[in-house]
Design a protein around this motif. Structure first.
Motif, PDB file in Angstrom:
ATOM      1  N   LYS A 361      -9.783   6.648  -6.888  1.00 16.24           N
ATOM      2  CA  LYS A 361     -10.734   7.103  -6.208  1.00 16.24           C
ATOM      3  C   LYS A 361     -11.914   7.827  -7.009  1.00 16.24           C
ATOM      4  N   MET A 385      -8.762   2.476  -5.160  1.00 14.98           N
ATOM      5  CA  MET A 385     -10.134   2.917  -4.879  1.00 14.98           C
ATOM      6  C   MET A 385     -10.941   3.154  -5.637  1.00 14.98           C
ATOM      7  N   TYR A 409      -7.639  -1.195  -3.079  1.00 13.62           N
ATOM      8  CA  TYR A 409      -8.742  -1.036  -2.693  1.00 13.62           C
ATOM      9  C   TYR A 409      -9.544  -1.079  -4.020  1.00 13.62           C
ATOM     10  N   ASN A 410      -9.241  -2.456  -4.799  1.00 14.43           N
ATOM     11  CA  ASN A 410     -10.171  -2.744  -5.631  1.00 14.43           C
ATOM     12  C   ASN A 410     -10.668  -4.176  -5.681  1.00 14.43           C
ATOM     13  N   SER A 433      -5.911  -4.406   0.070  1.00 15.94           N
ATOM     14  CA  SER A 433      -7.471  -4.424  -0.018  1.00 15.94           C
ATOM     15  C   SER A 433      -7.886  -4.812  -1.391  1.00 15.94           C
ATOM     16  N   ASN A 434      -7.379  -5.978  -1.721  1.00 14.87           N
ATOM     17  CA  ASN A 434      -7.964  -6.431  -3.028  1.00 14.87           C
ATOM     18  C   ASN A 434      -8.388  -7.903  -2.511  1.00 14.87           C
TER      19      ASN A 434
END
Length: 1005
Positions: A361, A385, A409-410, A433-434
């Motif tokens: 994050k 993130m 998330y990267n 979420s890549n």
């Protein structure tokens, strides 16, 4: 003379008063462990358990210490009569009610410890206890305000974990000798009084988890001897003082997290050179991290997470260069800040002992930080993130201690590294979420401690590897929004612990496996937006804990299972946009239209009137189908019953003939060496009583030495004159000749011959276990000549022993050669070698199960019997009356053994009567009083004098381990066999608990 007589009478009266006061205290409490059994007329009360008398006044009680005795009840006011009492410790029991105000009359009292009970009411006035030095009342349910008249002699005031309110009394300034004031986890308001500035000797000030408000308490800067300071999780605000680190040269622990402090981190903090733990997390701090932070060379943990700290250029990142000097650093977290750009290469210069690295994050970018490869002891990495790119490196698979890896998330690309399957301790793998592509490596199934797998929202394709469903600890699978195709493998039914399954928005096809209904722990199932076909398995209606089920946007046909209406926890059901037909049920979830979605299924009818579906047409019974129904339901069962009668008659006839025949020795493989009766007789000195090491129902066990290398063995000689001994011999031979496991007692060979008198002789030869059986180790009395060590071994060793037993039982129940039901699992049948590794033995009552049939090894036929298989205390309730044995009955026995190991009471203990059992005893003490029932030696180290947040966390973690283990024992000993967990689940849970405990201790070491 009269005067002397009067003095003597007064002395006798006072002595009598102390004894009566103690007996009155005992009378008003419950003592289930009989800790006070010595409190009787045959013993001088100065020798009673926990009682010490004064040296100067030999018949007056000076100390009463009853720590962790599992005492229950109210504290008797009679203790106020022990006027010479200096020490009163009742910690770690189950005392309730109010603290007697009469304790305030004990003028000689120096130490009062009533912590870890459930005491209520307020803190009584102790103003008259003018010599009191230590007051421990933590972990109770005390309410009201802190008294303003506490004695000025106090050095320690420990009030943590209660429900105290009000403010901190300014009168504390009069307690000039105060060294430790711990009042965390209460509801204290206001701020630290300015008068505290006069407490120049204060070393520990812990006020975290309260409702303090206002600015940073400046008076703290006057407390130059302060070692521990915590005001975490309050409502303090404002800037931190610029000279924060200049005035506290002895500070080792400072926790300011969870407040509303803003402004910059004072650079002066680097002058507090003794700091070991620095926590400034969860505030509103801004600016850069001081580049001098590395002057804190003894720093163990640095937590700056959840602030607004920034790093935009090389100058801002200098703090990373500086931290290379903190050679003891093991915890570093800056997650959820405003750090930008590439992680500098100087990350690799951090301490090689680093175990926790949290950078999530932020706005970090570039490739995966290569410096991480140096940290071989890493337990957790969080980089989620951010804006990292490139591939996930293969070398991550070399970090063998890693338990948590979160990279979601990267913008990582490329395949999932197959090397991740080497991380045998991994609990969490989060790659969501890549832009990952390729297949999900089937080798991830090797991660036997994995609990959460999240690879959702990537570009993965191919099928879901069936190996994932064989991970015994797996709780959550999130694979939604990928390009996965093919069917869902039926092996998903093996994922017994699974609670969350989200595979929506893929291209999965085929029928939904009926075995999905075996995942009885599932709470959330999302399979929408796929291409599943066929009907909805009715087995899903067996998942009693199900809360959310989404099967929408598939190609499902057939009717809606009526059983869905019986799922009492079901909150959302989405079956929309399929090809379902038939009548919609009306019970349960189907009556709550705000939680049900069925539109897009044009074949549905009926249901609640508010659904406005068309009525269902009346169904007529087809006569041909009706005749077929009668054949299936009536004629076939009658035919089957007749056949069964014939088969049983033949079996009983054959059984009667077979009883007249001799039972031969089962054929062993060639690798089993042959031994004769004479060999065994010589090795045991003629079966001498001096060589006797054990005796059971059907046999005696002797120590001997055999073969060319004279290895030490255990020779089990069967008493063939006893009915059932021959059958026991055959059963044990058959059970052990084809099974191999490190936690089963290794059989070396067998002997079926005649003895020196011409009688039948049968014996088995086992590898000798030097530490003997578990029962002896558990219950031998010190000084009885035994070598018992278990009462002194560590929690880690106990965990390893139950894991060993669980592994053996899992193998017996689930090995590829069929299911073996032990039928007599108990401590005396569990042996330990030199390394304290446990081995399960004695298969004389074992049964072999193929599919649904259970057969005795000594008799190839299954027979009903009213003889109890097993040992009283360990036998499952359903078998106590001669019922059918099963793997579930073994699970019950294992649960009792587990409870016995940690509680150290036999299930046949005298205290277990009038409906009480070891299982009920554990049940009524879970979770609040578990620490009062476990072996006292396990509690050593759980009551630390320094109640720092880290010390409390360690203590609570160890206590939680014990609660988790006892809960597993209770899960095994449910009354109904269907409610018990399997040995696969047991072994998985225990492995997880043991490994987590060992890794935590490794982290703390």
């Amino acid at each position: 003379m009269a005067c002397c007589t009067h003095i003597a009478m007064c002395s006798i009266s006072r002595n009598y008063t102390d004894r009566l006061s103690l007996l009155e205290f005992k009378r008003t409490i419950s003592d289930p462990n009989e800790a006070l059994i010595s409190w009787n007329d045959s013993t001088n009360f100065c020798s009673w358990e926990g009682v010490l008398c004064s040296v100067k006044h030999p018949h007056r009680v000076s100390s009463l210490n009853l720590t962790n005795k599992n005492l229950i009840g109210q504290i008797s006011p009679s203790l106020g009569n022990l006027t010479f009492l200096k020490v009163l410790i009742l910690s770690g029991n189950s005392f309730f009610g109010e603290i007697p105000e009469y304790l305030g009359h004990l003028h000689h009292l120096q130490i009062l410890k009533l912590n870890d009970n459930t005491l209520q009411g307020g803190v009584p006035s102790l103003a008259n206890c003018s010599k009191l030095k230590e007051l421990w009342l933590s972990k109770n349910k005390l309410a009201g305000q802190i008294p303003a008249d506490l004695p000025n002699s106090l050095q320690k005031v420990i009030l943590a974990a209660n429900n105290l309110t009000g403010t901190i009394p300014a009168s504390f300034a009069n307690i000039t000798m105060l060294k430790n004031f711990t009042c965390m986890n209460n509801n204290i308001e206001g701020n630290i009084p300015n008068e505290f500035a006069s407490l120049s000797g204060l070393q520990q000030l812990q006020l975290g988890d309260n409702k303090l408000s206002g600015d940073f308490p400046q008076i703290v800067l006057n407390l130059s001897k302060l070692v521990v300071f915590s005001v975490a999780s309050n409502s303090l605000s404002g800037d931190l003082p610029a000279n924060l680190g200049l005035s506290l040269p002895n500070l080792k622990y400072m926790s300011l997290g969870g407040n509303f402090f803003h402004g910059h981190i004072p650079p002066s903090i680097s002058n507090a050179s003794e700091l070991i733990i620095l926590d400034m997390s969860r505030n509103k701090l801004t600016g850069v991290i001081p580049s001098s932070i590395g002057k804190l060379q003894k720093l163990y943990a640095l937590s700056l997470e959840f602030n607004k700290l920034q790093a935009r250029n090389k100058e801002d990142w200098k703090f990373m260069d500086s931290l290379a000097n903190s050679t003891e650093l093991q915890v570093f977290t800056v997650l959820s800040n405003h750090l930008e750009g590439n992680v500098p290469n100087s990350l690799a210069n951090l301490s090689s002992q680093l175990r926790f690295l949290y950078l999530s994050k932020n706005q970090l970018s570039g490739d995966f930080p290569s410096g991480v490869a140096k940290f071989r002891h890493l337990v957790s990495i969080e980089l989620g993130m951010n804006r990292f790119t490139g591939v996930i490196p293969e070398w991550l698979g070399t970090l063998k201690y890693l338990q948590r890896l979160t990279l979601g998330y990267n913008i990582f690309t490329g395949p999932i590294p197959a090397s991740l399957s080497n991380l045998s301790n991994l609990n969490v793998l989060q790659l969501a979420s890549n832009q990952l592509d390729g297949h999900i490596p089937s080798s991830l199934g090797n991660l036997q401690t994995l609990e959460k797998l999240d690879i959702s929202n990537n570009n993965l394709h191919g099928t879901m590897p069936k190996e994932l469903f064989r991970i015994p600890t797996l709780l959550k699978i999130l694979l939604y929004s990928n390009n996965l195709d093919g069917p869902l493998h039926p092996d998903i039914g093996n994922a017994k612990q699974l609670t969350y399954l989200d595979i929506s928005s893929n291209s999965l096809s085929g029928e939904i496996p009926n075995t999905l209904g075996n995942c009885e722990s599932l709470e959330d199932i999302k399979m929408d937006d796929n291409a599943f076909s066929g009907s909805i398995p009715t087995s899903l209606g067996n998942i009693n804990n199900l809360q959310i089920l989404n099967l929408s946007h598939n190609h499902l046909v057939g009717s809606i299972p009526v059983s869905f209406g019986s799922l009492k926890f079901l909150q959302q059901l989405d079956l929309s946009f399929n090809q379902l037909e038939g009548e919609v049920p009306t019970a349960g979830i189907f009556s709550n239209l705000t939680s049900l979605w069925i539109d897009g299924n044009i074949g549905l009818c009926g249901g609640e009137l508010a659904m406005h579906l068309r009525p269902c047409p009346a169904m007529q019974l087809n006569s041909a189908k009706h005749k077929h129904f009668i054949v299936l339901k009536v004629l076939i069962p009658l035919t089957s019953i007749a056949s069964l009668v014939i088969v049983i008659s033949v079996m009983l006839f054959w059984r009667g003939k077979r009883k007249k025949e001799n039972v031969p020795l089962p054929s062993f493989d060639r690798k089993f060496p042959k031994v004769s009766y004479n060999d065994l007789a010589r090795s045991t000195e003629g079966f001498s009583t001096s060589k006797l090491i054990g005796k059971g129902r059907y046999s005696s066990v002797y120590q001997g030495s055999l073969f060319e290398d004279r290895i030490v063995v255990a020779v089990k000689v069967f008493s063939l004159e006893i009915k059932g001994a021959q059958k026991s011999f055959i059963a044990e031979c058959n059970a052990l000749r084809n099974v191999r496991h490190r936690n089963l007692v290794p059989i070396l060979t067998a002997c079926s011959s005649i003895d020196s008198k011409g009688n039948d002789f049968k014996a088995l030869v086992y590898k000798f276990m030097p530490q003997g059986d578990l029962h002896t180790l558990l219950h031998s009395v010190p000084g009885d000549g035994s070598t018992s060590t278990l009462s002194h071994i560590t929690l880690a060793q106990r965990l390893s022993i139950v894991v060993d037993i669980a592994d053996a039982m899992e193998y017996l129940h689930h090995n590829n050669q069929g299911t073996i039901v032990h039928c007599d699992l108990k401590p005396s049948n569990i042996l330990l070698d030199d390394n304290m590794i446990a081995h399960v033995g004695d298969f004389g009552l074992a049964m072999f199960k193929v599919d649904s049939a259970v057969s005795s090894f000594g008799d190839s036929l299954s027979a009903s019997s009213m003889v109890i298989k097993g040992t009283i205390g360990y036998v499952a309730p359903e078998c106590a009356g001669g019922g059918q044995v099963s793997t579930s009955s073994d699970v019950y026995s294992f649960g009792v053994v587990l409870l016995e190991i940690f509680i150290r009471r036999r299930p046949t203990d005298d205290m277990f009567k009038d409906g009480m059992s070891i299982v009920k005893f554990a049940e009524i003490n879970v979770p609040d009083n578990v620490l009062q029932i476990v072996v006292p030696q396990l509690l050593q180290g759980l009551h630390l004098s320094m109640e720092t947040p880290m010390a409390i966390r360690d203590r609570d973690s160890e206590a939680q381990i014990l609660r988790s283990v006892i809960n597993i024992g209770l899960s095994c000993t449910k009354t109904s066999p269907n409610e018990r967990i399997s040995m696969q689940e047991v072994a998985a849970k225990l492995h997880g608990i043991r490994d987590a405990y060992l890794s935590r201790n490794l982290w703390m070491s």
